[in-house]
Design a protein around this motif. Structure first.
Motif, PDB file in Angstrom:
ATOM      1  N   SER A   1       2.168   9.330  -5.838  1.00 17.50           N
ATOM      2  CA  SER A   1       2.541  10.366  -6.948  1.00 17.50           C
ATOM      3  C   SER A   1       1.357  10.603  -8.042  1.00 17.50           C
ATOM      4  CB  SER A   1       3.515   9.888  -7.998  1.00 17.50           C
ATOM      5  OG  SER A   1       4.663   9.787  -7.020  1.00 17.50           O
ATOM      6  N   ARG A   2       0.074   9.528  -8.425  1.00 18.87           N
ATOM      7  CA  ARG A   2      -1.170   9.468  -9.286  1.00 18.87           C
ATOM      8  C   ARG A   2      -1.946   9.450  -8.957  1.00 18.87           C
ATOM      9  NH1 ARG A   2       1.765   3.895 -12.309  1.00 18.87           N
ATOM     10  NH2 ARG A   2       2.481   4.609 -13.761  1.00 18.87           N
ATOM     11  N   SER A   3      -2.306   9.389  -7.517  1.00 17.43           N
ATOM     12  CA  SER A   3      -3.730  10.313  -6.476  1.00 17.43           C
ATOM     13  C   SER A   3      -3.758  11.167  -6.702  1.00 17.43           C
ATOM     14  CB  SER A   3      -3.095   9.119  -4.983  1.00 17.43           C
ATOM     15  OG  SER A   3      -2.476  10.476  -4.372  1.00 17.43           O
ATOM     16  N   ALA A   4      -4.841  11.582  -6.506  1.00 22.40           N
ATOM     17  CA  ALA A   4      -5.612  13.109  -6.802  1.00 22.40           C
ATOM     18  C   ALA A   4      -5.121  13.889  -5.498  1.00 22.40           C
ATOM     19  CB  ALA A   4      -7.065  12.885  -6.537  1.00 22.40           C
ATOM     20  N   SER A   5      -4.614  12.953  -4.181  1.00 23.58           N
ATOM     21  CA  SER A   5      -4.057  14.580  -3.273  1.00 23.58           C
ATOM     22  C   SER A   5      -3.099  13.895  -3.494  1.00 23.58           C
ATOM     23  CB  SER A   5      -4.984  13.598  -1.619  1.00 23.58           C
ATOM     24  OG  SER A   5      -4.361  12.215  -1.758  1.00 23.58           O
ATOM     25  N   GLY A   6      -2.405  13.134  -3.694  1.00 16.97           N
ATOM     26  CA  GLY A   6      -0.838  13.110  -3.497  1.00 16.97           C
ATOM     27  C   GLY A   6      -0.259  12.914  -2.099  1.00 16.97           C
ATOM     28  N   ILE A   7      -1.191  12.382  -0.834  1.00 17.37           N
ATOM     29  CA  ILE A   7      -0.404  12.424   0.222  1.00 17.37           C
ATOM     30  C   ILE A   7      -1.404  10.932   0.950  1.00 17.37           C
ATOM     31  CG2 ILE A   7      -1.972  14.324   1.337  1.00 17.37           C
ATOM     32  CD1 ILE A   7       0.170  14.529   3.300  1.00 17.37           C
ATOM     33  N   ALA A   8      -0.604  10.124   1.505  1.00 17.11           N
ATOM     34  CA  ALA A   8      -0.969   9.507   2.160  1.00 17.11           C
ATOM     35  C   ALA A   8      -0.190   8.414   3.462  1.00 17.11           C
ATOM     36  CB  ALA A   8      -1.388   7.775   1.497  1.00 17.11           C
ATOM     37  N   ALA A   9      -1.202   8.569   4.741  1.00 18.89           N
ATOM     38  CA  ALA A   9      -0.894   7.826   6.010  1.00 18.89           C
ATOM     39  C   ALA A   9      -1.143   6.409   5.830  1.00 18.89           C
ATOM     40  CB  ALA A   9      -1.419   8.282   6.664  1.00 18.89           C
ATOM     41  N   ILE A  10      -0.396   5.750   6.749  1.00 16.07           N
ATOM     42  CA  ILE A  10      -0.164   4.024   6.439  1.00 16.07           C
ATOM     43  C   ILE A  10      -1.449   3.529   6.943  1.00 16.07           C
ATOM     44  CG2 ILE A  10       1.758   4.068   8.557  1.00 16.07           C
ATOM     45  CD1 ILE A  10       1.715   1.485   5.601  1.00 16.07           C
ATOM     46  N   HIS A  11      -1.885   3.908   8.265  1.00 18.65           N
ATOM     47  CA  HIS A  11      -2.810   3.436   8.762  1.00 18.65           C
ATOM     48  C   HIS A  11      -3.662   4.143   8.392  1.00 18.65           C
ATOM     49  CE1 HIS A  11      -1.287   2.367  13.386  1.00 18.65           C
ATOM     50  NE2 HIS A  11       0.054   2.348  12.426  1.00 18.65           N
ATOM     51  N   GLU A  12      -4.446   4.809   7.701  1.00 18.13           N
ATOM     52  CA  GLU A  12      -5.467   4.759   6.644  1.00 18.13           C
ATOM     53  C   GLU A  12      -5.603   3.642   5.367  1.00 18.13           C
ATOM     54  OE1 GLU A  12      -5.375   7.989   4.995  1.00 18.13           O
ATOM     55  OE2 GLU A  12      -5.199   9.790   6.438  1.00 18.13           O
ATOM     56  N   ALA A  13      -4.129   2.821   5.300  1.00 20.98           N
ATOM     57  CA  ALA A  13      -4.567   1.653   4.417  1.00 20.98           C
ATOM     58  C   ALA A  13      -5.119   0.548   5.216  1.00 20.98           C
ATOM     59  CB  ALA A  13      -3.245   1.229   3.646  1.00 20.98           C
ATOM     60  N   ASN A  14      -5.686  -0.002   4.336  1.00 22.28           N
ATOM     61  CA  ASN A  14      -6.816  -1.096   4.465  1.00 22.28           C
ATOM     62  C   ASN A  14      -7.212  -1.227   5.557  1.00 22.28           C
ATOM     63  OD1 ASN A  14      -4.644  -2.988   2.321  1.00 22.28           O
ATOM     64  ND2 ASN A  14      -3.150  -3.211   4.097  1.00 22.28           N
ATOM     65  N   GLY A  15      -8.119  -0.093   5.219  1.00 22.00           N
ATOM     66  CA  GLY A  15      -9.640   0.038   6.493  1.00 22.00           C
ATOM     67  C   GLY A  15      -8.891   0.770   8.066  1.00 22.00           C
ATOM     68  N   GLY A  16      -7.917   1.190   7.405  1.00 20.65           N
ATOM     69  CA  GLY A  16      -7.532   1.318   9.327  1.00 20.65           C
ATOM     70  C   GLY A  16      -6.287   0.811   9.993  1.00 20.65           C
TER      71      GLY A  16
ATOM     72  N   VAL B   1       1.093  -1.132  -0.330  1.00 20.07           N
ATOM     73  CA  VAL B   1      -0.022   0.416  -0.497  1.00 20.07           C
ATOM     74  C   VAL B   1       0.378   1.027  -0.037  1.00 20.07           C
ATOM     75  CG1 VAL B   1      -1.914  -1.173   1.430  1.00 20.07           C
ATOM     76  CG2 VAL B   1      -0.554  -0.125   2.723  1.00 20.07           C
ATOM     77  N   ASN B   2      -0.037   2.410  -0.578  1.00 21.44           N
ATOM     78  CA  ASN B   2       0.790   4.013  -0.227  1.00 21.44           C
ATOM     79  C   ASN B   2       2.331   3.513  -1.583  1.00 21.44           C
ATOM     80  OD1 ASN B   2      -1.080   4.417   1.367  1.00 21.44           O
ATOM     81  ND2 ASN B   2      -0.792   4.892   2.796  1.00 21.44           N
TER      82      ASN B   2
ATOM     83  N   PRO C   1      -2.717  -0.858   8.992  1.00 21.41           N
ATOM     84  CA  PRO C   1      -1.601  -1.704   8.065  1.00 21.41           C
ATOM     85  C   PRO C   1      -0.782  -2.496   8.053  1.00 21.41           C
ATOM     86  CG  PRO C   1      -0.967  -0.567  10.989  1.00 21.41           C
ATOM     87  CD  PRO C   1      -2.440  -0.636  10.106  1.00 21.41           C
ATOM     88  N   GLY C   2      -1.741  -3.484   8.891  1.00 21.24           N
ATOM     89  CA  GLY C   2      -0.669  -5.119   9.092  1.00 21.24           C
ATOM     90  C   GLY C   2       0.043  -5.723   7.749  1.00 21.24           C
ATOM     91  N   ALA C   3      -1.176  -5.384   6.757  1.00 23.43           N
ATOM     92  CA  ALA C   3      -1.360  -6.217   5.498  1.00 23.43           C
ATOM     93  C   ALA C   3       0.298  -5.307   4.839  1.00 23.43           C
ATOM     94  CB  ALA C   3      -2.212  -6.716   4.891  1.00 23.43           C
ATOM     95  N   SER C   4       0.937  -4.651   5.598  1.00 29.73           N
ATOM     96  CA  SER C   4       1.631  -3.789   4.818  1.00 29.73           C
ATOM     97  C   SER C   4       3.330  -4.302   5.291  1.00 29.73           C
ATOM     98  CB  SER C   4       1.619  -2.259   5.191  1.00 29.73           C
ATOM     99  OG  SER C   4       3.166  -1.693   4.684  1.00 29.73           O
ATOM    100  N   THR C   5       4.297  -5.084   4.407  1.00 30.13           N
ATOM    101  CA  THR C   5       5.224  -5.307   4.264  1.00 30.13           C
ATOM    102  C   THR C   5       6.314  -4.767   4.988  1.00 30.13           C
ATOM    103  OG1 THR C   5       4.789  -7.595   2.586  1.00 30.13           O
ATOM    104  CG2 THR C   5       6.716  -6.641   3.354  1.00 30.13           C
ATOM    105  N   ARG C   6       5.690  -3.083   3.960  1.00 29.56           N
ATOM    106  CA  ARG C   6       6.922  -2.199   4.593  1.00 29.56           C
ATOM    107  C   ARG C   6       6.431  -1.922   5.939  1.00 29.56           C
ATOM    108  NH1 ARG C   6       5.193   1.132   1.382  1.00 29.56           N
ATOM    109  NH2 ARG C   6       3.744   2.686   2.420  1.00 29.56           N
ATOM    110  N   TRP C   7       5.798  -1.480   7.004  1.00 32.10           N
ATOM    111  CA  TRP C   7       5.024  -1.455   7.319  1.00 32.10           C
ATOM    112  C   TRP C   7       5.827  -2.032   8.852  1.00 32.10           C
ATOM    113  CZ3 TRP C   7       1.855  -3.591  11.728  1.00 32.10           C
ATOM    114  CH2 TRP C   7       1.581  -2.979  13.079  1.00 32.10           C
ATOM    115  N   ARG C   8       5.237  -3.491   8.145  1.00 24.65           N
ATOM    116  CA  ARG C   8       5.762  -5.127   9.097  1.00 24.65           C
ATOM    117  C   ARG C   8       7.516  -4.947   9.351  1.00 24.65           C
ATOM    118  NH1 ARG C   8       2.283  -8.157   5.749  1.00 24.65           N
ATOM    119  NH2 ARG C   8       3.782  -9.008   5.403  1.00 24.65           N
ATOM    120  N   ARG C   9       8.374  -4.364   8.771  1.00 30.82           N
ATOM    121  CA  ARG C   9       9.391  -4.599   8.683  1.00 30.82           C
ATOM    122  C   ARG C   9      10.223  -2.971   9.385  1.00 30.82           C
ATOM    123  NH1 ARG C   9      11.839  -6.741   2.872  1.00 30.82           N
ATOM    124  NH2 ARG C   9      10.808  -8.385   2.748  1.00 30.82           N
ATOM    125  N   SER C  10       8.992  -2.404   8.884  1.00 35.36           N
ATOM    126  CA  SER C  10      10.206  -1.294   9.656  1.00 35.36           C
ATOM    127  C   SER C  10       9.938  -0.523  11.099  1.00 35.36           C
ATOM    128  CB  SER C  10       8.954   0.420   9.302  1.00 35.36           C
ATOM    129  OG  SER C  10       8.699   0.632   7.400  1.00 35.36           O
TER     130      SER C  10
END
Length: 389
Positions: free
Chosen positions: A92-107, A85-86, A109-118
């Motif tokens: 870069s292609r989105s309308a807003s151009g900005i996003a937070a990890i905890h907004e992904a996947n319905g609030g 996600v994100n 972020p557990g499905a994010s590989t990047r978040w788990r590694r971080s």
């Protein structure tokens, strides 16, 4: 965040972006300003991207985190390889151009590989913004991080980042303007490096260290690969995994450390029987002028019609021929040329050819003959990009 703090930060970042400094000092300056007004910043990661392919071409981080280099490589590689996600390309292609990890996947972020590694090194909150010009052309990205247990980045932080993002995008764009001809020396044979799905080097051509040393980040002697190599290899492997045979081979155009332009091409490797070997080859070579020209015309802030005039001029067409082709008057063509010369800092078409191709391979000789000013968005000192991990 108080209004006074917001105004102070916007002014300070605008000043830093307008100085025409190299990118690493710029990233450091802006990070310091953000840390003054945004509480709890734990780490900041800056990226440059090729505005056409949106492939990451360099990466720089500054923060309190003790992050292993191997993790940084993995994160850059999986930025283009995984379906996380994100991703920078998606933001870069989105309308807003900005996003937070905890907004992904319905609030969550557990499905994010990047978040788990971080999370393994203590990071929890992530806020990403694309560094886009007002015309939505992306030249980079910024990721801000907070430690686990800290509150999410609020609306004020988002407002600040979205306000300063276009200024920072222009600073990155201006940093890609040529700084003079590069001596190609004797290393004119392209370099080749082969990576596997784990971003590990499997093979490399002789002299590859010279090519890698020309890229803006990475350190071959320390075993760190440049971000552009990782992103191109990951994109080639991703396309092969998804059997996207019709997708063009990934290409990243990168400004070298000491001038000149490099082109990185990626291709997935297969065995003679057609089965995938799960490896990708990245070819590094000096960029042909035709590959760099669109990027440079964008970096100089040329309008669409001015770009048409440049292309026709480089074909050796006279003012009258350009006017006939574009169905405009010769006076209009001369006005476009005057604006082009002002933006690129030249006085003639011959000088224009030299300026546009000074950072790449030698251009094919063309006939040339020889005149608005740049708006506030297009002004600035031309300095080379610099970045490093």
């Amino acid at each position: 965040m108080k209004d006074s703090a917001m105004r102070w930060a916007v002014e300070k970042i605008g000043d830093a972006a307008g100085r025409g400094q190299e990118l690493v000092p710029l990233w450091r300056s802006v990070t310091d300003v953000l840390c003054e007004v945004v509480p709890g910043i734990w780490d900041a990661c800056w990226y440059t991207v090729d505005p056409a392919s949106l492939l990451v071409t360099s990466h720089f981080r500054q923060g309190k985190a003790d992050v292993p280099e191997v993790l940084l490589e993995e994160l850059v590689f999986h930025e283009h390889f995984s379906d996380d996600v994100n991703r920078i390309v998606d933001i870069s292609r989105s309308a807003s151009g900005i996003a937070a990890i905890h907004e992904a996947n319905g609030g969550g972020p557990g499905a994010s590989t990047r978040w788990r590694r971080s999370l393994t090194v203590g990071s929890d909150q992530e806020l990403r913004v694309s560094l886009r010009t007002r015309s939505k052309e992306a030249w980079g990205a910024l990721s801000l991080y907070r430690e686990a247990g800290r509150p999410p980045f609020d609306t004020d932080v988002r407002t600040l980042l979205r306000t300063v993002a276009p200024q920072l995008a222009l600073a990155v764009r201006q940093a890609h303007l040529p700084i003079g001809a590069h001596d190609h020396g004797t290393a004119d044979t392209p370099g080749l490096i082969v990576l596997d799905r784990g971003s590990k080097v499997r093979a490399a051509s002789p002299g590859i260290e010279r090519w890698l040393g020309r890229l803006p980040d990475g350190d071959w002697s320390a075993g760190r690969l440049p971000s552009a190599v990782l992103s191109v290899a990951a994109t080639a492997l991703r396309a092969a995994d998804r059997e996207e045979g019709a997708v063009p081979a990934p290409l990243a155009r990168v400004a070298g450390r000491s001038g000149g332009w490099l082109a990185l091409h990626g291709v997935h490797l297969s065995t003679a029987g057609g089965a995938g070997t799960h490896e990708a080859a990245v070819v590094i070579e000096y960029a042909h002028p035709e590959r760099v020209l669109p990027l440079l015309m964008s970096a100089y802030g040329l309008t669409d019609r001015e770009r048409d005039v440049v292309r026709l001029s480089l074909q050796g067409r006279s003012t009258a021929q350009i006017a006939e082709y574009l169905v405009v008057s010769t006076h209009t063509v001369q006005q476009h040329l005057k604006s082009i010369f002002a933006k690129t800092g030249v006085r003639s078409r011959r000088d224009l050819v030299g300026t546009l191709f000074s950072g790449g391979a030698e251009p094919v000789p063309r006939q040339s003959s020889g005149g608005g000013s740049a708006g506030p968005e297009d002004s600035g000192v031309r300095t080379p990009p610099g970045a490093g991990t």
